[in-house]
Design a protein around this motif. Structure first.
Motif, PDB file in Angstrom:
ATOM      1  N   GLY A  12       1.037  -0.902  -0.004  1.00  0.00           N
ATOM      2  CA  GLY A  12       0.051   0.262   0.387  1.00  0.00           C
ATOM      3  C   GLY A  12       1.127   1.187  -0.211  1.00  0.00           C
ATOM      4  O   GLY A  12       1.470   1.629   0.947  1.00  0.00           O
ATOM      5  N   GLU A  35       2.216  -0.678  -4.817  1.00  0.00           N
ATOM      6  CA  GLU A  35       0.972   0.021  -4.513  1.00  0.00           C
ATOM      7  C   GLU A  35       0.058  -0.220  -6.051  1.00  0.00           C
ATOM      8  O   GLU A  35       0.339  -0.543  -7.019  1.00  0.00           O
ATOM      9  CB  GLU A  35       1.348   1.183  -5.673  1.00  0.00           C
ATOM     10  CG  GLU A  35       0.458   2.489  -5.711  1.00  0.00           C
ATOM     11  CD  GLU A  35      -1.187   2.291  -4.775  1.00  0.00           C
ATOM     12  OE1 GLU A  35      -1.044   2.624  -3.097  1.00  0.00           O
ATOM     13  OE2 GLU A  35      -1.848   2.592  -5.070  1.00  0.00           O
ATOM     14  N   SER A  42      -9.245   2.245  -6.326  1.00  0.00           N
ATOM     15  CA  SER A  42      -9.916   2.211  -5.352  1.00  0.00           C
ATOM     16  C   SER A  42     -10.847   3.353  -5.523  1.00  0.00           C
ATOM     17  O   SER A  42     -11.164   3.951  -6.503  1.00  0.00           O
ATOM     18  CB  SER A  42      -8.775   2.575  -3.751  1.00  0.00           C
ATOM     19  OG  SER A  42      -9.434   3.968  -3.801  1.00  0.00           O
ATOM     20  N   GLU A 124      -1.151  -5.175  -7.669  1.00  0.00           N
ATOM     21  CA  GLU A 124      -1.778  -5.759  -6.186  1.00  0.00           C
ATOM     22  C   GLU A 124      -1.513  -6.684  -5.802  1.00  0.00           C
ATOM     23  O   GLU A 124      -1.749  -7.737  -5.917  1.00  0.00           O
ATOM     24  CB  GLU A 124      -3.301  -5.790  -6.847  1.00  0.00           C
ATOM     25  CG  GLU A 124      -4.774  -6.533  -5.700  1.00  0.00           C
ATOM     26  CD  GLU A 124      -6.146  -7.322  -6.096  1.00  0.00           C
ATOM     27  OE1 GLU A 124      -6.317  -6.787  -7.218  1.00  0.00           O
ATOM     28  OE2 GLU A 124      -7.059  -6.993  -5.329  1.00  0.00           O
ATOM     29  N   THR A 138      -2.499  -0.891   3.856  1.00  0.00           N
ATOM     30  CA  THR A 138      -3.671  -0.745   2.360  1.00  0.00           C
ATOM     31  C   THR A 138      -4.936   0.641   2.712  1.00  0.00           C
ATOM     32  O   THR A 138      -5.791  -0.036   1.502  1.00  0.00           O
ATOM     33  CB  THR A 138      -3.901  -2.450   2.259  1.00  0.00           C
ATOM     34  OG1 THR A 138      -4.180  -2.841   3.339  1.00  0.00           O
ATOM     35  CG2 THR A 138      -3.018  -2.760   1.212  1.00  0.00           C
ATOM     36  N   THR A 142      -9.349  -1.105   1.650  1.00  0.00           N
ATOM     37  CA  THR A 142      -8.101  -2.201   0.465  1.00  0.00           C
ATOM     38  C   THR A 142      -9.063  -3.164   0.438  1.00  0.00           C
ATOM     39  O   THR A 142      -9.953  -3.563   0.306  1.00  0.00           O
ATOM     40  CB  THR A 142      -8.030  -3.212   2.000  1.00  0.00           C
ATOM     41  OG1 THR A 142      -7.641  -2.408   3.671  1.00  0.00           O
ATOM     42  CG2 THR A 142      -6.913  -4.087   1.941  1.00  0.00           C
TER      43      THR A 142
END
Ligand SMILES: Cc1cc2nc3c(=O)[nH]c(=O)nc-3n(C[C@H](O)[C@H](O)[C@H](O)COP(=O)(O)OP(=O)(O)OC[C@H]3O[C@@H](n4cnc5c(N)ncnc54)[C@H](O)[C@@H]3O)c2cc1C
Length: 459
Positions: A12, A35, A42, A124, A138, A142
């Motif tokens: 993250g 990342e 997101s 990811e 994260t 998340t």
């Protein structure tokens, strides 16, 4: 890049992960920063940059006698990259530390990407690594696959997807002439502060609540909000009818003010309240009190205006407002140590909103500690916890020792600091005294740390 040293994995690249990766690299240890953006976005982020600010561009009050400002000052003293970059790209914002968000995130991305010990991997992560040292950062959104793996690791009951929290107020701002300490039917010790309404006060409060302005719900939160039908906002209860709250969180039964004599006596019946709002103690020292059942979607200004019409709360100082939003976080009181290491697996650390701290600066603070401790573990050094009298130390002590049953995320605030040796009535002076103690203790802690490092080097 790393020779025979196994890189630390930071998952993250938000506020917490960026700070953590920087502290690890600055300590001389290689780090891989994972990342998922831009490959996978997101629901709230829009760019590919590290440490994107998803909403406001403000890190909160600048002055060091305010809670956010004290946290900035501590982080400056500890050479935080996030705060140094925020200072460099600050824009005028009255008394707040606000930044030019695009330049701020671009600068951080460049700084990390060009560090010889940092590998930035745009992937990811769907499973928590089972070996090596890992920092989980994260955030509140998340990705679902990783959240599932984290649930498996921690146990279902130690994991939340939604934050439905009531406001928290400072205990010394509650009018004790009005609010009385009692438990329902006098069961156990008197554990709740009760704010009694007469009929007129209740009806005025009910009408104000029905008319108060809501905060907009984000599109991506609609499904989650529906899922939480069982945990209704207080304003929704109010809209369902005049008496709905009196049969729910404001029910007056079994609650009497001992100052009015024996509640069973017929002559005292008339003194029984028409409705009662209850506050439950949130911390061990009783500085923080939580309005029970007041999870809400009202705008923050509206919460202050309406909840201050509750008898006894006219002067209430709010340290956290009520919220109902998507927020992934673990039950840190059960799972983490104040060093941000998992109790059952000390080579796994967590930082940021995922641990139940709230806000950009708190995320950077978590990143600083988790990153520092990850590097120290790799270097064979003892992990660190900050002095509890600092805002950082108090925050991590709070999230790792709060009641696991009622655990809700917490922003920095003065209510979590240990009380001062002498009581100072003036608020401004009291907060100044907290600041002076925090910065002096942090300085002493740093000096001791540096001198023990120097001794270790000389032997
Ligand atoms: C809609 C919204 C608005 C908010 N507004 C504010 C605000 O105005 N002010 C404020 O102080 N706080 C706000 N917050 C809280 C805010 O999220 C935190 O303050 C801060 O961003 C937390 O930092 P973090 O590093 O923990 O998480 P983030 O900054 O969210 O960083 C987490 C990173 O992890 C990445 N990631 C997630 N899953 C994976 C995976 N499986 N693999 C690899 N990477 C992954 C994400 O892409 C993200 O970059 C808001 C939160 C939300 C959801």
């Amino acid at each position: 890049m790393s020779g025979d040293r196994e890189p630390i994995q930071v998952i993250g690249g938000g506020l917490a992960g960026t700070e953590a990766a920087w502290q690890i690299a600055q300590a001389g240890w290689p780090v891989v920063l994972h990342e998922m953006r831009p490959q996978r976005q997101s629901p709230a982020h829009h760019s590919a940059e590290l440490a994107e600010l998803v909403c406001s561009n403000s890190f909160g009050a600048l002055s060091s006698d305010r809670a956010a400002g004290l946290l900035h000052t501590e982080l400056r003293q500890l050479r935080s990259l996030i705060i140094a970059t925020a200072d460099t790209h600050a824009v005028p914002a009255g008394g707040a530390l606000a930044v030019d968000r695009a330049v701020f995130s671009q600068q951080l991305t460049q700084t990390l990407a060009s560090h010889p010990l940092v590998e930035l991997r745009r992937t990811e992560v769907t499973q928590i690594p089972t070996t090596g040292i890992t920092v989980l950062a994260t955030g509140p959104l998340t990705s679902p696959a990783l959240a599932e793996d984290l649930q498996r690791l921690t146990g279902l009951e130690y994991f939340s997807f939604f934050d439905a929290a009531s406001p928290i107020v400072m205990g010394d701002s509650i009018d004790r002439e009005v609010a009385f300490l009692a438990s329902r039917y006098d069961k156990g010790e008197a554990a709740y502060l009760n704010c009694p309404f007469d009929r007129e006060q209740y009806l005025a409060f009910w009408q104000a609540l029905c008319r108060a302005e809501q905060a907009p719900v984000k599109d991506f939160e609609l499904d989650t909000a529906k899922f939480f039908e069982g945990c209704l906002p207080i304003e929704e209860l109010a809209r369902r009818g005049e008496d709905t709250m009196r049969y729910g969180p404001l029910k007056p039964v079994g609650l009497f003010d001992a100052r009015h004599g024996d509640f069973r006596a017929p002559e005292n019946r008339a003194k029984r309240p028409y409705a009662v709002a209850q506050l439950r103690q949130e911390d061990k020292t009783g500085q923080l009190w939580n309005l029970v059942g007041f999870q809400t979607n009202l705008r923050w200004g509206e919460q202050k205006r309406v909840f201050r019409t509750i008898p006894g709360l006219e002067q209430a100082e709010f340290v956290r407002m009520g919220v109902m939003h998507r927020n992934t976080f673990i039950n840190s009181p059960q799972l983490l140590q104040p060093t941000l290491q998992f109790r059952d697996r000390p080579t796994l650390l967590a930082a940021g909103q995922l641990t139940g701290t709230e806000g950009y600066t708190a995320a950077a603070a978590g990143g600083w500690l988790a990153g520092t401790n990850a590097a120290r573990l790799a270097l064979g050094l003892e992990s660190l916890a900050l002095p509890a009298s600092t805002m950082m130390g108090a925050l991590f002590a709070f999230i790792t020792s709060a009641s696991p049953k009622h655990f809700q995320p917490m922003p920095p605030n003065f209510g979590i600091l240990p009380p001062l040796a002498t009581r100072i009535r003036n608020k401004r002076e009291r907060y100044g005294a907290y600041r002076d103690r925090a910065l002096a203790d942090l300085q002493a802690w740093q000096t001791q740390l540096e001198s023990s490092a120097a001794i270790a080097l000389s032997v």
